[in-house]
Design an enzyme around this catalytic site. Sequence first.
Site, PDB file in Angstrom:
ATOM      1  N   LEU D 238       0.824  -1.369  -0.010  1.00  0.00           N
ATOM      2  CA  LEU D 238      -0.223  -0.140  -0.107  1.00  0.00           C
ATOM      3  C   LEU D 238       0.936   1.369   0.083  1.00  0.00           C
ATOM      4  O   LEU D 238       1.567   1.540   0.657  1.00  0.00           O
ATOM      5  CB  LEU D 238      -0.830   0.118   1.451  1.00  0.00           C
ATOM      6  CG  LEU D 238      -1.860   1.167   1.312  1.00  0.00           C
ATOM      7  CD1 LEU D 238      -2.770   1.089   0.363  1.00  0.00           C
ATOM      8  CD2 LEU D 238      -2.626   1.047   2.790  1.00  0.00           C
ATOM      9  N   ASP D 239       0.796   2.174  -1.065  1.00  0.00           N
ATOM     10  CA  ASP D 239       1.220   3.571  -1.165  1.00  0.00           C
ATOM     11  C   ASP D 239       2.491   3.265  -1.287  1.00  0.00           C
ATOM     12  O   ASP D 239       3.477   4.278  -0.755  1.00  0.00           O
ATOM     13  CB  ASP D 239       0.706   4.452  -0.147  1.00  0.00           C
ATOM     14  CG  ASP D 239      -0.738   4.501  -0.005  1.00  0.00           C
ATOM     15  OD1 ASP D 239      -1.270   4.515  -0.927  1.00  0.00           O
ATOM     16  OD2 ASP D 239      -1.304   4.854   1.196  1.00  0.00           O
TER      17      ASP D 239
END
Lengths: 295, 295, 295, 295
Positions: D238-239
């Site tokens: 994530l990210d």
Amino acid sequence: MHRERFYTLSASCPDRVGIVARVSGFIAEHRGWILETSLHAEAPRADVKESEVDGRYFMRIEIKAASLPFHLAEFRERFRPLADELEMDWSITDSAVKKRVVLLVSKQEHCLYDLLARWQSKELDIEIPCVISNHDTFRGFVEWHGIPFHHVPVTADNKASAYAEVQRIVEEVRGETIVLARYMQVLSPELCAAYRGRIINIHHSFLPSFVGAKPYHQAWTKGVKLIGATCHYVTEELDQGPIIEQDVIRIDHSDSVEDMVRYGKDIEKTVLARGLRYHLEGRVLTHGNKTIVFR
Amino acid sequence: MHRERFYTLSASCPDRVGIVARVSGFIAEHRGWILETSLHAEAPRADVKESEVDGRYFMRIEIKAASLPFHLAEFRERFRPLADELEMDWSITDSAVKKRVVLLVSKQEHCLYDLLARWQSKELDIEIPCVISNHDTFRGFVEWHGIPFHHVPVTADNKASAYAEVQRIVEEVRGETIVLARYMQVLSPELCAAYRGRIINIHHSFLPSFVGAKPYHQAWTKGVKLIGATCHYVTEELDQGPIIEQDVIRIDHSDSVEDMVRYGKDIEKTVLARGLRYHLEGRVLTHGNKTIVFR
Amino acid sequence: MHRERFYTLSASCPDRVGIVARVSGFIAEHRGWILETSLHAEAPRADVKESEVDGRYFMRIEIKAASLPFHLAEFRERFRPLADELEMDWSITDSAVKKRVVLLVSKQEHCLYDLLARWQSKELDIEIPCVISNHDTFRGFVEWHGIPFHHVPVTADNKASAYAEVQRIVEEVRGETIVLARYMQVLSPELCAAYRGRIINIHHSFLPSFVGAKPYHQAWTKGVKLIGATCHYVTEELDQGPIIEQDVIRIDHSDSVEDMVRYGKDIEKTVLARGLRYHLEGRVLTHGNKTIVFR
Amino acid sequence: MHRERFYTLSASCPDRVGIVARVSGFIAEHRGWILETSLHAEAPRADVKESEVDGRYFMRIEIKAASLPFHLAEFRERFRPLADELEMDWSITDSAVKKRVVLLVSKQEHCLYDLLARWQSKELDIEIPCVISNHDTFRGFVEWHGIPFHHVPVTADNKASAYAEVQRIVEEVRGETIVLARYMQVLSPELCAAYRGRIINIHHSFLPSFVGAKPYHQAWTKGVKLIGATCHYVTEELDQGPIIEQDVIRIDHSDSVEDMVRYGKDIEKTVLARGLRYHLEGRVLTHGNKTIVFR
């Protein structure tokens, strides 16, 4: 253009009806001429757990000294009952009294040259009673400016005594604010506590990214497209104190770590100088771990 | 998070002792809860010939509507004597009453899409009673949003009647603010005069550079390293009205005029939206040909 | 981290098929290791009247010195026929040979301190054979750094002889680049012509806005929301030479002219230092009155 | 001004002597007219542990289609032996063939309006074969533009099947690039893997700060002085994927979380649009978890 002498009242208190009316009423009653007023009401937020339960009010007011019929001591005396009633944290300073700022430096030149240039031209109208460094590199440069220089080496073994010595010097010269102008050393908890809210550091990253050592290496590795610097109050926790000022500059893939260091130095020195100025002019009020900066 | 209903008082008056005390005293007396206060004293300058001889004071205050024991009409009634005494230019508005904003567009899409997106999401909580254009290009798009669209062609020969028609429509729909969202036409002096301080334009350069037509071509020819956009009030003199907001973006030698147009459009739409918002929220006060913007 | 010795080839020529192939082919043939290559083709534009009729090609190539079997003199000898064939304007420099830069200053300190800090730390790895000033203000500071200081007063009456003296000194110390570090004087046409493309000025506005004297006063009067600085080559026409670098900083209505001067100084010194660095590294190629800057 | 048809070659390979000479020689040999060339040599760094051991070379070259005596298929055929010899990762595309981009949106309007405005005006000259959303909010708006809309609800329980459906739709419409225009959902690892390097997300913070949910709340709590947005390739983590573009905007203590969201949206949409454009034009090459972006 030289500014006329003025007083600066910085204050915060629990929010309620009538604060501005009471404070500005007090000033008007004595025919005080207000030059600049900044106000901020921080409302509580149910959705942010760190938020205070009640709102808090912040203010900064500049008053022309000559417009008041009394001096600062009497202002303090007369204002105290109102401040107490409003449960204020407050202070008032006189533009005619120069702040005493001690600089701590290491072997990097950019922030030191920058601050001394501002001091020399009176852009920063302060006293610098001395510069302290863990290296002897800048002795000649500092002393040429007529400022005493203290070399206090810091090693893995002597930290406690070194910081005690730093503190002793700062106290001796009655330093009010300590600036870590790329000092590159982690101060002792004792020193942090003794000068809480009065030690200003420049960290060479856009915090909270890249805490700790070699932030430009971290930034290069991560591949960010902007790098920055952060001016903050020093607390016991490394690079976690209240942020006063930040800025960034664009880089790209062609910039090496060395290029980033070079671009970064320009941001560091301007961000430090702006943050320091805001602090010295009573423009920075803290609220938990955040700051209100009345630019 | 929806904000509670509030009133916004925007005012300016000659500077003197006690203005803040008087105004905030009035509010406190009626137990008005102040949400936000912005103040600015503009001192006269001997060295700038356009400067006013006397100082002027500017203020913007948000008051929680429910905290006052009366409504806006009565506020106005009760506040007037004080305002008169202080020789104020003032207005007070109610956050519950939506502003009526008419958009004028031509054939460029970016500002129109941008403003309608903000309106659709209630980020801009306004009424758009109609969109007027000298082209029929965006009729379908505008009408799909449920907003009436008026096509008022403008030619070299019909300018007077065309602008009379524009003015008639704006009056008919009770438009309070006119936004030139890249309208690309110079309005008539009559229209400028009728809506002085209420017509907002976005010019695609960082004024005062590159006034008039084809500013990106001018910028390319000059070889500047940043391009910008300027949101300003429209006056009779082309691109010379009070500046509300500006911003820039970096370009370099590899950017063609077309690249600059593309980068520029992003600056134009955000600068226009910010400037419009400041205007609608009563944050913009004018002082001669300059603005005070209480961000 | 110290960089290995390298050569920098900067060149421009009429655009045609095969330029990159010919030049990179020449380098590859001698086993030259390319460290960095920047290329730009400037296409002609029919819609901009100042545009050149034909396209022009620009390049900058860094080659590791040790990878070539010969030195710079021989490189020049061998490369010349190709350069002639391609009708090139070209130069090649050696990173091991320090550039000689003469600083001209007046009574403002910020650019001088800034440049000497960069020179002292070898960020700017140049020779500063002397500093010339129309005031004696910084003699001590400059001489403390071991750099000769020349005081050449300039009055309304002695301009011709004063600039002749400046030119004599620059020639005597074999200065290659002249930096006007807030020199605040308009040079003579003779000096401009003699050092065309080698005199770098920092102007304290975002050109083309606010040419000439007191640009911050002009900016304050106009009410712009950002102020800037421009680093450019000096030509006979005041503040009109090719722009090398620009930057801006946000201000607002609360900033006085003095605040703007203070914020502006930070932009001026970083923009000047960046522009100077680009020039010294052969990153700036001119094209009419514009620059290509291979950052 | 419409650009002439051109091919874009994007490539990377191990660094060695003669790469530019070989590639540009190949083009010149066929009389190819080079419109734009960007090159970058990434040197290995001993002091950064994630750095590759050997250097790598990156390039992007635009060639006028009409200047070559053959079409793309034959270019590929003829270029392959050289590419193989240089161990290149490479691709070449034709400006006349529109890229197929699928948009995934949720309930926020700003990126969707922004991208459709660019598509409508041909600033983004792409095909949008469909828009997919986990909500039905924007069906009417999207369909009004003549673009098919698919509502694929995502719940805690149906994630696997929902993303399988999304993938099926993208494949069916032959989508090449997937844009998460504030989609606000974490894609399945299968989808991330299937479209590696072809899914572009906009995260509403200046990464690596404030990963995950509610970044503006995190920023408000931390008290940062600038907020930003990051356009990056989506990976399983994530990210954390390679960053393509970032930007920031200044805020201050007076900005609430809601103000920050509003300012942030303007940064998000421009950063996403710039990053997407760079990707579609073959300007983004990845190197480990970093990008080279030939602006």
